[in-house]
Design a protein around this motif. Sequence first.
Motif, PDB file in Angstrom:
ATOM      1  N   ARG A  12      30.700  44.970  24.550  1.00  0.00           N
ATOM      2  CA  ARG A  12      31.891  46.062  24.498  1.00  0.00           C
ATOM      3  C   ARG A  12      31.142  47.388  25.128  1.00  0.00           C
ATOM      4  O   ARG A  12      31.512  48.097  25.943  1.00  0.00           O
ATOM      5  CB  ARG A  12      32.309  46.190  23.073  1.00  0.00           C
ATOM      6  CG  ARG A  12      33.020  45.316  22.671  1.00  0.00           C
ATOM      7  CD  ARG A  12      33.643  45.528  21.324  1.00  0.00           C
ATOM      8  NE  ARG A  12      34.205  46.993  21.063  1.00  0.00           N
ATOM      9  CZ  ARG A  12      35.332  47.340  21.060  1.00  0.00           C
ATOM     10  NH1 ARG A  12      36.572  46.462  21.358  1.00  0.00           N
ATOM     11  NH2 ARG A  12      36.091  48.622  21.079  1.00  0.00           N
ATOM     12  N   PHE A  35      31.002  47.084  28.801  1.00  0.00           N
ATOM     13  CA  PHE A  35      32.178  47.091  29.418  1.00  0.00           C
ATOM     14  C   PHE A  35      32.864  48.625  29.279  1.00  0.00           C
ATOM     15  O   PHE A  35      33.863  48.933  29.584  1.00  0.00           O
ATOM     16  CB  PHE A  35      33.210  46.213  28.442  1.00  0.00           C
ATOM     17  CG  PHE A  35      34.494  46.119  29.134  1.00  0.00           C
ATOM     18  CD1 PHE A  35      34.364  45.584  30.521  1.00  0.00           C
ATOM     19  CD2 PHE A  35      35.605  45.985  28.575  1.00  0.00           C
ATOM     20  CE1 PHE A  35      35.690  45.426  30.973  1.00  0.00           C
ATOM     21  CE2 PHE A  35      36.771  45.956  28.866  1.00  0.00           C
ATOM     22  CZ  PHE A  35      37.135  45.803  30.365  1.00  0.00           C
ATOM     23  N   ALA A  63      33.616  50.030  26.513  1.00  0.00           N
ATOM     24  CA  ALA A  63      34.672  50.142  25.289  1.00  0.00           C
ATOM     25  C   ALA A  63      33.983  50.774  24.116  1.00  0.00           C
ATOM     26  O   ALA A  63      34.674  51.392  23.403  1.00  0.00           O
ATOM     27  CB  ALA A  63      35.327  48.679  24.997  1.00  0.00           C
ATOM     28  N   PRO A  94      36.808  51.208  29.670  1.00  0.00           N
ATOM     29  CA  PRO A  94      36.999  49.851  30.357  1.00  0.00           C
ATOM     30  C   PRO A  94      37.408  49.986  31.783  1.00  0.00           C
ATOM     31  O   PRO A  94      37.009  49.204  32.780  1.00  0.00           O
ATOM     32  CB  PRO A  94      38.107  49.160  29.688  1.00  0.00           C
ATOM     33  CG  PRO A  94      37.786  49.753  28.219  1.00  0.00           C
ATOM     34  CD  PRO A  94      37.425  51.151  28.471  1.00  0.00           C
ATOM     35  N   ARG A  95      38.279  50.802  32.013  1.00  0.00           N
ATOM     36  CA  ARG A  95      38.868  51.264  33.629  1.00  0.00           C
ATOM     37  C   ARG A  95      37.670  51.383  34.136  1.00  0.00           C
ATOM     38  O   ARG A  95      37.538  50.678  35.329  1.00  0.00           O
ATOM     39  CB  ARG A  95      39.924  52.278  33.565  1.00  0.00           C
ATOM     40  CG  ARG A  95      40.352  52.638  34.864  1.00  0.00           C
ATOM     41  CD  ARG A  95      41.261  51.473  35.101  1.00  0.00           C
ATOM     42  NE  ARG A  95      41.026  50.683  36.425  1.00  0.00           N
ATOM     43  CZ  ARG A  95      41.441  49.244  36.262  1.00  0.00           C
ATOM     44  NH1 ARG A  95      42.726  49.361  35.733  1.00  0.00           N
ATOM     45  NH2 ARG A  95      41.199  48.661  37.284  1.00  0.00           N
ATOM     46  N   ILE A 150      35.788  48.267  34.825  1.00  0.00           N
ATOM     47  CA  ILE A 150      36.141  47.214  35.830  1.00  0.00           C
ATOM     48  C   ILE A 150      36.220  47.645  37.113  1.00  0.00           C
ATOM     49  O   ILE A 150      36.075  46.865  38.137  1.00  0.00           O
ATOM     50  CB  ILE A 150      38.104  47.054  35.245  1.00  0.00           C
ATOM     51  CG1 ILE A 150      38.135  46.533  33.917  1.00  0.00           C
ATOM     52  CG2 ILE A 150      38.726  46.471  36.508  1.00  0.00           C
ATOM     53  CD1 ILE A 150      39.499  46.594  33.429  1.00  0.00           C
ATOM     54  N   THR A 153      37.860  39.195  25.832  1.00  0.00           N
ATOM     55  CA  THR A 153      37.316  39.952  24.475  1.00  0.00           C
ATOM     56  C   THR A 153      37.926  38.560  23.685  1.00  0.00           C
ATOM     57  O   THR A 153      38.388  37.610  23.958  1.00  0.00           O
ATOM     58  CB  THR A 153      38.373  40.716  24.041  1.00  0.00           C
ATOM     59  OG1 THR A 153      39.686  40.214  24.341  1.00  0.00           O
ATOM     60  CG2 THR A 153      38.277  42.087  24.887  1.00  0.00           C
ATOM     61  N   ALA A 187      44.567  40.126  19.081  1.00  0.00           N
ATOM     62  CA  ALA A 187      44.644  41.750  19.005  1.00  0.00           C
ATOM     63  C   ALA A 187      44.011  42.593  20.042  1.00  0.00           C
ATOM     64  O   ALA A 187      44.348  43.654  20.289  1.00  0.00           O
ATOM     65  CB  ALA A 187      43.305  41.871  17.651  1.00  0.00           C
ATOM     66  N   TYR A 188      42.866  41.718  20.919  1.00  0.00           N
ATOM     67  CA  TYR A 188      42.372  42.765  21.869  1.00  0.00           C
ATOM     68  C   TYR A 188      42.704  42.026  23.456  1.00  0.00           C
ATOM     69  O   TYR A 188      42.178  42.729  24.274  1.00  0.00           O
ATOM     70  CB  TYR A 188      40.900  42.798  21.675  1.00  0.00           C
ATOM     71  CG  TYR A 188      40.583  43.437  20.302  1.00  0.00           C
ATOM     72  CD1 TYR A 188      41.131  44.684  19.932  1.00  0.00           C
ATOM     73  CD2 TYR A 188      39.774  42.501  19.603  1.00  0.00           C
ATOM     74  CE1 TYR A 188      40.510  44.861  18.579  1.00  0.00           C
ATOM     75  CE2 TYR A 188      39.459  43.036  18.277  1.00  0.00           C
ATOM     76  CZ  TYR A 188      40.153  43.985  17.759  1.00  0.00           C
ATOM     77  OH  TYR A 188      39.728  44.709  16.498  1.00  0.00           O
ATOM     78  N   GLY A 189      43.552  41.307  23.371  1.00  0.00           N
ATOM     79  CA  GLY A 189      43.781  40.728  24.896  1.00  0.00           C
ATOM     80  C   GLY A 189      45.131  40.907  25.461  1.00  0.00           C
ATOM     81  O   GLY A 189      45.464  41.319  26.404  1.00  0.00           O
ATOM     82  N   LEU A 190      46.004  40.189  24.602  1.00  0.00           N
ATOM     83  CA  LEU A 190      47.155  39.924  25.225  1.00  0.00           C
ATOM     84  C   LEU A 190      48.359  41.302  24.643  1.00  0.00           C
ATOM     85  O   LEU A 190      47.996  41.714  23.716  1.00  0.00           O
ATOM     86  CB  LEU A 190      47.954  38.856  24.658  1.00  0.00           C
ATOM     87  CG  LEU A 190      47.207  37.423  25.303  1.00  0.00           C
ATOM     88  CD1 LEU A 190      47.379  36.269  24.514  1.00  0.00           C
ATOM     89  CD2 LEU A 190      47.600  37.386  26.721  1.00  0.00           C
ATOM     90  N   SER A 229      45.339  43.925  34.583  1.00  0.00           N
ATOM     91  CA  SER A 229      44.078  44.540  34.877  1.00  0.00           C
ATOM     92  C   SER A 229      43.997  44.925  36.285  1.00  0.00           C
ATOM     93  O   SER A 229      42.761  45.827  36.771  1.00  0.00           O
ATOM     94  CB  SER A 229      42.969  43.847  34.430  1.00  0.00           C
ATOM     95  OG  SER A 229      43.012  43.698  33.238  1.00  0.00           O
ATOM     96  N   TRP A 248      41.438  37.829  34.200  1.00  0.00           N
ATOM     97  CA  TRP A 248      40.132  38.313  34.437  1.00  0.00           C
ATOM     98  C   TRP A 248      39.587  37.579  35.637  1.00  0.00           C
ATOM     99  O   TRP A 248      38.854  38.435  36.580  1.00  0.00           O
ATOM    100  CB  TRP A 248      38.778  38.079  33.180  1.00  0.00           C
ATOM    101  CG  TRP A 248      39.066  39.217  32.117  1.00  0.00           C
ATOM    102  CD1 TRP A 248      39.703  38.814  30.767  1.00  0.00           C
ATOM    103  CD2 TRP A 248      39.093  40.487  32.368  1.00  0.00           C
ATOM    104  NE1 TRP A 248      40.093  39.875  30.255  1.00  0.00           N
ATOM    105  CE2 TRP A 248      39.845  40.949  30.999  1.00  0.00           C
ATOM    106  CE3 TRP A 248      38.784  41.177  33.227  1.00  0.00           C
ATOM    107  CZ2 TRP A 248      39.728  42.364  30.884  1.00  0.00           C
ATOM    108  CZ3 TRP A 248      38.858  42.802  33.265  1.00  0.00           C
ATOM    109  CH2 TRP A 248      39.467  43.301  31.874  1.00  0.00           C
TER     110      TRP A 248
END
Lengths: 502, 318
Positions: free
Chosen positions: A297, A300, A302, A322-323, A326, A334, A339-342, A355, A409
């Motif tokens: 994190r 990344f 975060a 994160p932007r 990336i 993740t 919770a943190y992906g979709l 993304s 990703w």
Amino acid sequence: MAPLLQMSGIRKEYPGVVALQDVGFELRSGEVHCLLGENGAGKSTLMKILSGAIRRDAGRIMIDGVDAVVDTPADAQRHGIGMIYQDFKLVPELSVAENIFLGNEPTQGRLPLIDYSLMHERSREVIAMLGESIPTAAQVRGLSIAQRQIVEIAKALSKKVRVLAMDEPTAPLTEHEMKNLFKVIRRLKEEGVGIIYISHRLEEIFEIGDRITVLRDGTFVHSCLVAEADKRSLVRWMVGRELEQEYPKIPLDRGGELLRIEHLNAGMLKDINLTLYQGEILGLAGLVGAGRTELARVLFGADPRESGRVTLGGKEIAPRSPREAIDAGIGLLTEDRNAYGLIMQMSVRENITLSNLKEVASGPFLSRSAESAVAERFTSELRIKTPGIEQQVEHLSGGNRQKVVLARWLFTKSSLLIFDEPTAGIDVGVKFEIYQLINRLAQEGVGVIVISSDLPELLGVSDRVAVMCEGRLTGILSRQEATQERVMLLASGETALEGFRG
Amino acid sequence: MPVLKTMRFGIWLALLLEVLLLTILTSSFGGSSGFESTFLNWSNLSQVIRALSFIAIMGVGQAVVIITGGIDLSVGSVLGLSGVVTAVLLNANVGTPAAVLAGVVVGLFGGILNGLVITRAKLPPFIVTLGMMSIARGLAFAITGGETIRSLPPGFLLIGQGEILGLPIPILAMALLAATVGFLLRSTPWGRYTYAIGGNEEAALLSGVSVHRVKIAVYALCGLAAGIAGVLFTSRFGVGQSTAGLGYELDVVAAAVIGGVSLTGGRGTILGVIIGSLLMGILRNGLVLLDVSAYWQQVAIGLVIVLAVILDRRTTSS
Ligand SMILES: Nc1ncnc2c1ncn2[C@@H]1O[C@H](COP(=O)(O)OP(=O)(O)OP(=O)(O)O)[C@@H](O)[C@H]1O
Ligand SMILES: [Mg+2]
């Protein structure tokens, strides 16, 4: 004697998918019955029918040889059916203890008031039974995914059950927590509880299972004793073909330096130093809470970092979001996809392109056809099982959801990809494909960091293994040096034995 | 979000029922029982739509905010403030274009402020916009001292009262704004991010969505819409009043929710909001035509809001 539980002729249809078709299943008291099958085979659907979470279209459920009505979760509870769901059903705002006893709160004598001290005491007991110590007053929101899984298990154990269904209980857990869970399972067996166990880690089946039933595409394929099966035959029943080797490792000459981390401090992370080369696959090992996800994190953007220097491809980077990460060429898959992906109510297409929308835009506007083409390509490449790219990911099975995030990703075309538990909840066939995919990325010169609590997997895919313990890097082992024992030693903090190797 | 997938037919059904009922009621009893006019004629319809266009314009902004999982309670007050500012500047002879621009900018500015506080101070939108609701209303009163500002220049009045090609300008403004925002939502990364944030803010952030920036833009848009509504409203009624738009926030939120925008975020369309506004506006008009007393009008409106949403949810879940 009639079996404890019998399900027969079960059918469940969703728009565009027949999830289950004439499936039968039998559970005896005191046995661990493993339910196997590829992603989307219908395992979770069958379990949700058993727990009354969804209604079946046809079929019978019999308990002790008598027809039972199980149309709601309350019905199931009355029949002594407990369930650990694959997707957490915890309330993040409530405390650990409140979650464990949700809908089942102990009261003070005859008054309808919650007896909090009793609730906390009993929660501590169940958690201790699992060999863990999570503060029972802590909010679930702040827990790691492994801790949440423990709470989920504790919740099911807190009730008196005769049938306990566990849908991938170990997916986020490491060996250590798994062993504790197995101890509890063995005790429940002795008490005569029937256990239904779902897992994509086949080693576990041989360790804990008594019998297996295999599903494929919503139909019954095979049922036998675990003693009558071996890994090869399991895979054949599940996938319908043979897999030659488990980890298709391709030895590669590593390229130039890609990532260099120097004296990184952030939160629990203390003085991390690490170098990653182009085309290298670096495994990150450690116990739950060792700081692996934290490191990912921070890299990344975060989470903030306190000090230290990070360079990517020779350029210093310090992503604050994160932007920015990336855009600098870093991707992070993740660990907790739900919770943190979709974005659950979005379609497969929208989740895959999220993304990297600029790739599918012409000028400032999104091009629907470009977007669909990308989504179509990835759904077929990763064999995502869905009626179409417009399906909401909410309606996909666990493993297929994971493939959607993976596709996202891959589509960012990053130079450094961090995979946090990439195969959690993924079936053997697809695991194999993911390993190949990681190899392919490495061949293209991408640097890959893999975090996995599945140690054999980590050793199987990595060129080097870095081990963490309590926020520190305790050692880096080459592929030849990395054995389970050495990694476990380093993971428990025995730095002195191994020394430090850069 | 493809339009067809999220288009709900329940709301269309409710609208159709309402129109049918009013047409029959007002025309069959029209002559004998002395109702002032029938529902289904061009002049009444264009009046109705012009009346509801203010709600609809703000509804477009509100819908986008609600799609991100937020809410903007300040729109009614911002409408009032922007109207008052416009009126005061007109009377100070700055010229119509400058005054109109100022009114719109006041709205935009209020929205940006909302967005900044919500994202920077990490406060719930409900609280922040509740504060803004009070602040904007208070400012509107402070500026006018509670007096109504009259005798606005005729050139300005044309904006709210004039027509282009037979269509009242507020209706055109509504259509233009709705079409533009609807298009942006469907066809730009910003629109996609809006839905993503409402669906799962944490996941959106980790997928590389600049959550703060998108949110600020969303509240800015909502404020802008309220500013535009304020200018149109002032022009339509020819006076600047600090009480203008009092209580409108509830109508606006209701229009959005009736139109299928989910209060938990992540779902909704602009077309839905327009239909939600139509449903509410036509109902008000119908109740007046039918000579229902003001008290009973409120009861009826409340009932219809709840019934419409029930009908909508029923037809979409099946
Ligand atoms: N609510 C739903 N709406 C539509 N289709 C669904 C829904 N739930 C499940 N399905 C479909 O039913 C099939 C079986 O899904 P299920 O979740 O039971 O698979 P699974 O065996 O548990 O897979 P995994 O190992 O990935 O968890 C899948 O094809 C899935 O897409
Ligand atoms: Mg499943």
